[in-house]
Design an enzyme around this catalytic site. Structure first.
Site, PDB file in Angstrom:
ATOM      1  N   GLY A 268       0.814  -1.220   0.000  1.00 34.14           N
ATOM      2  CA  GLY A 268       0.000   0.000   0.000  1.00 34.14           C
ATOM      3  C   GLY A 268       0.844   1.265   0.000  1.00 34.14           C
ATOM      4  CG  HIS A 385       8.674  31.491  12.452  1.00 36.10           C
ATOM      5  ND1 HIS A 385       9.171  32.633  13.038  1.00 36.10           N
ATOM      6  CD2 HIS A 385       9.163  31.455  11.189  1.00 36.10           C
ATOM      7  CE1 HIS A 385       9.909  33.286  12.147  1.00 36.10           C
ATOM      8  NE2 HIS A 385       9.925  32.587  11.021  1.00 36.10           N
ATOM      9  CE  LYS A 513      -6.593  -2.172   8.928  1.00 39.03           C
ATOM     10  NZ  LYS A 513      -6.164  -2.979   7.780  1.00 39.03           N
TER      11      LYS A 513
HETATM   12  O1  F6P Z   1      -3.227   0.882   7.652  1.00 41.12           O
HETATM   13  C1  F6P Z   1      -3.077  -0.369   7.133  1.00 41.12           C
HETATM   14  C2  F6P Z   1      -3.206  -0.418   5.646  1.00 41.12           C
HETATM   15  O2  F6P Z   1      -3.301  -1.752   5.275  1.00 41.12           O
HETATM   16  C3  F6P Z   1      -2.076   0.271   4.898  1.00 41.12           C
HETATM   17  O3  F6P Z   1      -0.951  -0.512   4.788  1.00 41.12           O
HETATM   18  C4  F6P Z   1      -2.725   0.585   3.609  1.00 41.12           C
HETATM   19  O4  F6P Z   1      -2.002   1.532   2.885  1.00 41.12           O
HETATM   20  C5  F6P Z   1      -4.071   1.082   4.092  1.00 41.12           C
HETATM   21  O5  F6P Z   1      -4.365   0.252   5.198  1.00 41.12           O
HETATM   22  C6  F6P Z   1      -5.172   1.047   3.087  1.00 41.12           C
HETATM   23  O6  F6P Z   1      -5.416  -0.251   2.624  1.00 41.12           O
HETATM   24  P1  F6P Z   1      -6.292  -0.533   1.336  1.00 41.12           P
HETATM   25  O7  F6P Z   1      -5.606   0.099   0.169  1.00 41.12           O
HETATM   26  O8  F6P Z   1      -6.369  -2.025   1.226  1.00 41.12           O
HETATM   27  O9  F6P Z   1      -7.643   0.080   1.555  1.00 41.12           O
END
Ligand code: F6P
Length: 551
Positions: A268, A385, A513
């Site tokens: 990602g 600043h 999550k």
């Molecule tokens: O935060 C975890 C994560 O899996 C990231 O690595 C990734 O960029 C993001 O969530 C979004 O994931 P997706 O593109 O599957 O929605």
């Protein structure tokens, strides 16, 4: 190979070397060696990387390079570029570099030429971008698209958003690109408030197509569009999807012809080069997007082929290890002297910390050393600043990256000179500091009152010896930006190799999550929540009661 960073010979040698060097002021190093800048800087096309304002000698570099050898860095780099499954916990190859390879370079792995696959998606994106920008792609009522909203989070938001904002000076006036990431309803509401459903196109960007934040926003955006037209067929003209999950896209109601795919070998946070970069191409045009890829490809070749002594990401990554593991640095500051790079620190936060914020090695052992530093930062001169006080006189060592451009895309030369004078001044001030004698001489020039001088003296001393890298680039354009981002990606890889951690998984985001999904079921219930600790129960119960209007 039984490699454990803190048990290596190089680590031992570096510990010893650290005690020799730790009290030597960089200002003395500069005085003793007029060629220090020349010795500790690397030029790569339009990029100058000056690392002379670091607490290093040539011996430090020699020892760090020995560490790289002991960690088999060269072999690991070759492993990534030959498509080995180096993301072992997810059993995936790591091939974001392939996304920026030219069409004529074959990338054959297990009988598939990935170059062909990648370029065939790129061609579809090119057509789509051309259609939207020219107005051939029309909304449900036949109007030209004027606003694109990228719905995505993490790597499906930060990278493209950073690039779109950085290259805004190349953006089409007729097509605005917006980014909505947060599941806080305010984010979508504030964005669509001034948009018309007839001329808005949503890009649902999600590698997994299951991410809660993105899917919730996508559902709400869909309702906004469908309610306006009262006809489900409008979805086809107002939504496209970017994902690796075709089934998820179809289930959402998007025709696969409106889907641009990428692959699980693209992490990602490394995905802006893939179809996830469609919002970039829409904003600045497909040719400019290709330039971005070309810049990154130049850096891929440099990383693969340059001798480690002349290899910018290798030196960057080794310096990080030097500060984190020997000087005890806990954070690094990213300080772009470019308003255009406003979002760059945010992108790097995910890139670096999600990649290397880990404590288990690839062979499952717990580390006994620190890994990723905290990454933070803000554009100069705003930061000056705000928090530079701490950089100059605080108690921590915070290595800084100064990033600037010789030319300003907005062509206001005089003001740009003022801006860049600040860049150069700050790197010098951090390195040089101002010692007691210098402060005293200055105070004596202005006052004869010894008591007053003594009182103020310690406050005015700058210890200096605070390290920084300077990255000075001829100009900001898609090519140089692509190169800059790729330098950081490979720097992260180098850190990961030295610490022997997998930079490409992210298990640490899972627990929160899952819990959030569990907790949703406890909200808006009359029964008291008692399944968690007293704090979490207390917060949930207070939220429920207050929402019901009870005290
Ligand atoms: O935060 C975890 C994560 O899996 C990231 O690595 C990734 O960029 C993001 O969530 C979004 O994931 P997706 O593109 O599957 O929605």
């Amino acid at each position: 190979m039984d490699y454990f960073f803190s048990k290596t010979l190089a680590y031992k040698n570096l510990c010893k070397h650290y005690t020799e060097i730790k009290d030597i002021p960089m200002r003395d190093m500069f005085l003793q060696d007029k060629d220090r800048f020349k010795k500790f800087s690397i030029k790569l096309g339009p990029i100058l990387f000056d690392y002379s304002k670091n607490r290093i000698t040539q011996k430090t570099i020699k020892l760090l390079l020995e560490l790289a050898d002991e960690a088999c860095l060269k072999e690991k780099i070759n492993g990534m570029f030959s498509g080995e499954i180096i993301n072992t916990t997810e059993k995936r190859r790591v091939m974001h570099w392939a996304l920026r390879s030219p069409e004529n370079e074959q990338i054959v792995i297990d009988g598939t030429d990935w170059s062909k696959e990648i370029h065939s998606v790129l061609k579809r994106i090119e057509r789509f971008v051309g259609d939207v920008r020219s107005g051939t792609w029309k909304g449900f009522t036949g109007k030209k698209i004027t606003d694109v909203v990228n719905l995505g989070i993490g790597g499906s938001d930060l990278g493209p958003k950073m690039v779109v904002r950085a290259l805004d000076f190349l953006a089409s006036d007729d097509l605005k690109v917006h980014f909505v990431s947060n599941v806080d309803p305010a984010h979508l509401n504030k964005t669509i408030k001034h948009l018309s459903p007839e001329t808005t196109l949503f890009i649902i960007s999600s590698k997994s197509f299951t991410t809660q934040e993105t899917m919730e926003n996508a559902k709400r955006a869909r309702t906004w569009i469908v309610e306006k037209f009262g006809d489900d067929r409008c979805v086809e003209r107002h939504f496209v999807a970017i994902s690796t999950n075709k089934e998820g896209v179809i289930n959402f109601g998007i025709d696969p012809k409106n889907m641009f795919e990428f692959w699980d070998f693209v992490g990602g946070r490394y995905s802006l080069w893939s179809a996830i970069g469609t919002s970039i191409a829409l904003s600045i045009g497909f040719d400019n997007f290709k330039e971005l890829l070309k810049g990154a490809h130049m850096v891929d070749n440099h990383f693969k082929n340059a001798d480690f002594k002349e290899n910018i990401p290798v030196i960057m990554g080794l310096l990080d290890v030097w500060y984190v593991n020997f000087f005890g640095a806990k954070s690094i500051a990213i300080l772009p002297y470019s308003q255009c790079l406003e979002e760059f620190p945010n992108h790097l936060q995910q890139l670096i910390m999600e990649s290397n914020g880990k404590r288990i090695t690839t062979d499952g052992r717990e580390v006994d050393f620190h890994t990723s530093p905290v990454v933070w930062g803000r554009v100069g001169t705003d930061g000056q600043h705000s928090f530079y006080q701490l950089l100059h006189q605080g108690t921590q060592i915070i290595p800084c990256d100064f990033i600037g451009f010789v030319k300003n895309p907005y062509n206001t030369e005089d003001q740009h000179d003022i801006f860049m004078a600040n860049f150069f001044a700050q790197t010098r001030a951090l390195m040089q500091g101002k010692d007691e004698k210098e402060v005293l001489d200055e105070l004596k020039k202005n006052s004869k009152d010894a008591q007053k001088i003594n009182n103020i003296l310690p406050h005015k001393i700058f210890p200096g010896n605070r390290p920084s890298n300077s990255i000075l680039i001829d100009e900001l354009n898609p090519f140089t930006l692509g190169a800059l981002i790729a330098l950081y990606e490979h720097r992260v890889f180098v850190q990961g190799c030295i610490w022997n951690i997998n930079s490409f998984d992210q298990w640490g985001v899972e627990l929160g999550k899952r819990l959030a999904k569990d907790i949703i079921d406890k909200l808006n219930k009359d029964v008291m929540c008692e399944v968690y600790d007293s704090s979490t129960n207390g917060l949930i119960n207070y939220y429920n009661k207050t929402k019901r209007g009870e005290r």
